[in-house]
Design a protein around this motif. Structure first.
Motif, PDB file in Angstrom:
ATOM      1  N   ILE A  76      63.563  27.787  40.191  1.00 18.01           N
ATOM      2  CA  ILE A  76      62.276  28.276  39.706  1.00 18.01           C
ATOM      3  C   ILE A  76      61.466  27.061  39.279  1.00 18.01           C
ATOM      4  N   SER A 118      65.902  28.648  33.956  1.00 14.54           N
ATOM      5  CA  SER A 118      64.681  29.392  33.650  1.00 14.54           C
ATOM      6  C   SER A 118      64.367  29.399  32.161  1.00 14.54           C
ATOM      7  N   GLN A 119      65.335  29.031  31.324  1.00 17.63           N
ATOM      8  CA  GLN A 119      65.095  28.968  29.884  1.00 17.63           C
ATOM      9  C   GLN A 119      64.426  27.662  29.457  1.00 17.63           C
ATOM     10  N   ARG A 152      59.431  24.720  37.068  1.00 17.68           N
ATOM     11  CA  ARG A 152      59.362  24.546  35.621  1.00 17.68           C
ATOM     12  C   ARG A 152      58.709  23.213  35.245  1.00 17.68           C
ATOM     13  N   LYS A 158      70.174  29.452  37.932  1.00 18.73           N
ATOM     14  CA  LYS A 158      68.839  30.006  37.727  1.00 18.73           C
ATOM     15  C   LYS A 158      68.651  30.542  36.319  1.00 18.73           C
ATOM     16  N   GLU A 159      69.614  31.306  35.826  1.00 18.62           N
ATOM     17  CA  GLU A 159      69.466  31.925  34.510  1.00 18.62           C
ATOM     18  C   GLU A 159      69.305  30.865  33.430  1.00 18.62           C
ATOM     19  N   ASP A 210      58.168  25.322  30.349  1.00 18.64           N
ATOM     20  CA  ASP A 210      57.352  24.852  31.468  1.00 18.64           C
ATOM     21  C   ASP A 210      56.421  23.763  30.938  1.00 18.64           C
TER      22      ASP A 210
END
Length: 477
Positions: free
Chosen positions: A87, A247-248, A89, A243-244, A251
């Motif tokens: 993802i 994603s934390q 970021r 991913k999990e 950004d």
């Protein structure tokens, strides 16, 4: 441990400022604009000296993984690995993930160079003198950025104000300045101690990790976990970040997260020629101009036209009585505008994305690349479409079947080995084969030249997701 620089190339961006050639699915770093090599390939070449560099690490995403690997293979450049971001970021989590991997593989005393994959750079003596100065500053404990000596009061770049000179020749960073208005840019250039912020860095891993943990602990914690977690897995030459966990990560850019806060920032004022090639105007300036100031790539006829850029992929462009214009013709769209307005192409892309009937023009490209070659869409109707398929020597597509379409293949160049259910046959130029709906089939190129064929699909649904892969050399499901 290594005494060499570990280069990390950021190649995951999906910018569309160079539409219609650059799109979400075909970003500028992988496109050949005016020459035989892409910006990504030129970046690879700048870090290819084995006396100075370890093999590079590439940071990209799932969509571009095979393209990044294949363009490196074309140059014969070995990679240390390709990290796949699950993802987007921003740059701070990407840099943090790379730092965690480099520390794990090479040790915390390593120096890591971070490079964008979509910049045009004159990599001559001035460039490598700047690299050497940055390495010296990094080894003294500084987080180093490269500041490009301005050639004009550009408003599209951020600026860096430099302070006192250090023993390495680098200078301390007084502050970072956001993209300014023209009057402010003129003032900074007149002051003489401002440079453009290039977005390139030289980091000592131990100091970078310490400052990340100090100023952006969430960024490093989750990025490191995403690299080292058991779910982060190796697929062929690709390392997928979990991913999990990833994603934390917040950004945030590396400038905001660390460089604007740390007391260890340094800048190397760099006199080499540099451009982020963020507009058609920049492409024109970078190109080889003829006696009338025109830059042309592809088939074109120009009459009484000056200081213009013309790029054409598949059609012949005729221009008459124009000055300072950009005409960019891709396979399915044409952009015409003033070079002086080309910074605003993004506004056109937003308009295209806002409408269902034009959204694909901003996101998809007629030519899609795959690890075995690729295809170009020729024509598409309600229940049919035609494509040009190209398969590299020695490569083969997955063994697959379709639920909703049948296919007809006509070989136009090279030799094809075709599997249809239990039958395997060889096809040469001007020969064809029919693939019934539901038949298990495979296409291979056993020859020494690129295989080209025309594929005609017919059926009730023609989407790329109607592919049931039974076996695949590239680990795709």
């Amino acid at each position: 441990m290594t005494s060499k620089i570990v280069p990390v190339i950021m190649a995951g961006g999906k910018g569309t400022r160079l539409w219609p050639l650059s799109r979400s699915a075909a970003p500028k770093q992988f496109i050949r604009f005016l020459g035989p090599k892409t910006l990504y390939q030129k970046t690879l070449e700048r870090v290819s000296d084995p006396e100075r560099y370890e093999a590079p690490i590439i940071l990209t995403n799932e969509d571009f993984r095979f393209l990044a690997a294949e363009q490196a293979r074309e140059l014969g450049i070995e990679l240390s690995g390709i990290i796949l971001e699950p993802i987007a970021r921003n740059t701070a989590p990407a840099v943090a993930a790379a730092a965690a991997l480099v520390r794990n593989n090479f040790g915390e005393d390593t120096v890591m160079q971070v490079l964008a994959s979509d910049h045009e750079i004159d990599a001559g003596e001035d460039y490598f003198a700047s690299i050497d100065m940055a390495v010296a500053a990094a080894r003294s404990g500084k987080l180093v950025t490269f500041g490009i000596e301005p050639t004009e009061p550009a408003t599209g770049y951020g600026y860096i104000e430099a302070g006192e000179e250090l023993a390495s020749g680098a200078r301390t960073v007084q502050r970072f300045v956001e993209k300014p208005e023209k009057a402010k840019a003129e003032e900074m250039i007149a002051a003489g101690n401002y440079t453009w912020n290039s977005g390139m860095f030289m980091f000592p891993i131990a100091v970078l990790v310490r400052e990340l943990e100090k100023y952006a602990p969430d960024v490093f914690q989750f990025a490191e976990q995403a690299v080292l977690k058991d779910e982060s897995d190796l697929d062929l030459d690709f390392t997928r970040l979990d991913k999990e966990t990833f994603s934390q990560c917040p950004d945030i850019s590396i400038d905001y997260a660390v460089m604007e806060k740390t007391s260890e920032a340094a800048v190397v004022p760099s006199p080499f020629t540099w451009s982020d090639l963020g507009s058609w105007d920049a492409i024109w300036k970078d190109g080889e101009q003829d006696d009338d100031g025109n830059v042309v790539a592809g088939d074109a006829t120009l009459v009484d036209s000056r200081n213009s850029l013309v790029i054409s992929r598949d059609m012949h462009v005729a221009m008459q009585g124009m000055e300072g214009m950009a005409v960019i013709a891709s396979e399915d769209a044409v952009y015409v505008g003033k070079l002086s307005d080309s910074q605003n192409v993004g506004n056109i892309v937003k308009l295209l994305k806002a409408k269902t009937e034009t959204r694909a023009l901003a996101e998809d490209h007629p030519t899609s690349y795959r690890p075995w070659g690729g295809y170009t869409s020729i024509i598409k109707g309600e229940r049919f479409q035609a494509k040009r398929i190209f398969v590299k020597p020695g490569k083969k597509l997955s063994l697959q079947k379709h639920h909703h379409r049948a296919e007809h293949w006509i070989v136009v160049k090279g030799t094809a080995e075709v599997t249809v259910d239990e039958t395997v046959k060889m096809l040469t130029e001007n020969q064809s084969v029919y693939i019934p709906l539901g038949a298990v089939h495979r296409l291979s190129n056993p020859g020494k030249i690129t295989l080209e064929l025309i594929e005609v699909q017919t059926g009730s649904y023609l989407g790329e997701d109607d592919i049931i892969r039974i076996s695949d050399d590239f680990g795709r499901g």
